[in-house]
Design an enzyme around this catalytic site. Sequence first.
Site, PDB file in Angstrom:
ATOM      1  N   ASP A  62       0.825  -1.216   0.000  1.00  0.00           N
ATOM      2  CA  ASP A  62       0.000   0.000   0.000  1.00  0.00           C
ATOM      3  C   ASP A  62       0.858   1.264   0.000  1.00  0.00           C
ATOM      4  O   ASP A  62       2.027   1.239   0.389  1.00  0.00           O
ATOM      5  CB  ASP A  62      -0.849   0.064   1.272  1.00  0.00           C
ATOM      6  CG  ASP A  62      -1.936  -0.993   1.293  1.00  0.00           C
ATOM      7  OD1 ASP A  62      -1.934  -1.881   0.433  1.00  0.00           O
ATOM      8  OD2 ASP A  62      -2.784  -0.913   2.199  1.00  0.00           O
ATOM      9  N   HIS A 108       3.759  -2.149   3.104  1.00  0.00           N
ATOM     10  CA  HIS A 108       3.775  -0.807   2.514  1.00  0.00           C
ATOM     11  C   HIS A 108       5.100  -0.614   1.780  1.00  0.00           C
ATOM     12  O   HIS A 108       6.159  -0.839   2.379  1.00  0.00           O
ATOM     13  CB  HIS A 108       3.647   0.258   3.605  1.00  0.00           C
ATOM     14  CG  HIS A 108       2.355   0.143   4.378  1.00  0.00           C
ATOM     15  ND1 HIS A 108       2.189  -0.744   5.405  1.00  0.00           N
ATOM     16  CD2 HIS A 108       1.174   0.789   4.228  1.00  0.00           C
ATOM     17  CE1 HIS A 108       0.952  -0.638   5.873  1.00  0.00           C
ATOM     18  NE2 HIS A 108       0.309   0.281   5.184  1.00  0.00           N
TER      19      HIS A 108
HETATM   20 NI    NI Z   1      -2.585   3.289   3.317  1.00  0.00          NI
END
Ligand code: NI
Length: 288
Positions: A68, A210
């Site tokens: 992400d 991430h």
């Molecule tokens: Ni996010």
Amino acid sequence: MSKVNIQKLIAVCVCIIFIVSLGGCIKFKIDLSKLKKTEATTQSTTTTTTTTKAGPKATDKLVALTFDDGPYTPVDTKLYEIFEKYDIVATFFVVGNRCENYSDSLKKMNDLGCEIGSHTYSHQNLAKVGAGEIKSQMMKSADVIYKISGQKIKTMRPPEGATNDVVRGNVTYPMILWDVDSLDWKYRNAEKEYNRIMETVQDGSIILMHDLYEATAEAVSKVVPKLISEGYTFVTVSDLMEIRGVKPEGGKVYTDVHPPVEETTTEVTSVSSTVSSTSERDSYDTED
Ligand code: NI
């Protein structure tokens, strides 16, 4: 010319015509058999090509890595090296307003066969806004992703994992959460992330990470060979659903696609649709 000579001449001509046409026939036959041979060879080549291409099956051990908050070239580049080394794919839920700045990375994602999903246009918590803003966030992000990478999004991940009835009613893509949280935003430590993933991963897991942190890329470089050694195949989230026969529905939340549970209980849950904890990092601070 005497009558006899004319008859002889006609006879000779007939003979010549006969021999010529016979030769033609034989040649035609030879050509025809050659053609058939070529066809047969082509067919067998085609068959060989088709049979050697076998993708992952529903019964294989499958896992989906998801990243992400990118794109972010410094970390993405390291991830791409790992993907190319092990010939694997992953899914990136990118933030629309970052795509122009990291357009080369976004293109490379597509070139490597990775899935690109939306993480909204400005990392907006969709549970805090109305229907109009939800639709606008989705449309703008889908547009910029398509414009730069050529990929049409099939999935999205709501920032902070936040959904409510308005979000579910206005997002037209399947909403992909996760069942394995690397907690990379909190740890920023490859070993801790690796341990966390390896302790909680199972067949059909969707792993949350991430692509903003160097430690995440380092953890991935250890997780990937380990999972391969345990027999896992890496797939995109859309492929994970397709391979396991799950038809993605817009506005529905998916956290994993574990294999179907044996029918020992009355309730069979092959796909968990329960919302997992919203343990995604709760503030969005740009790292670059
Ligand atoms: Ni996010």
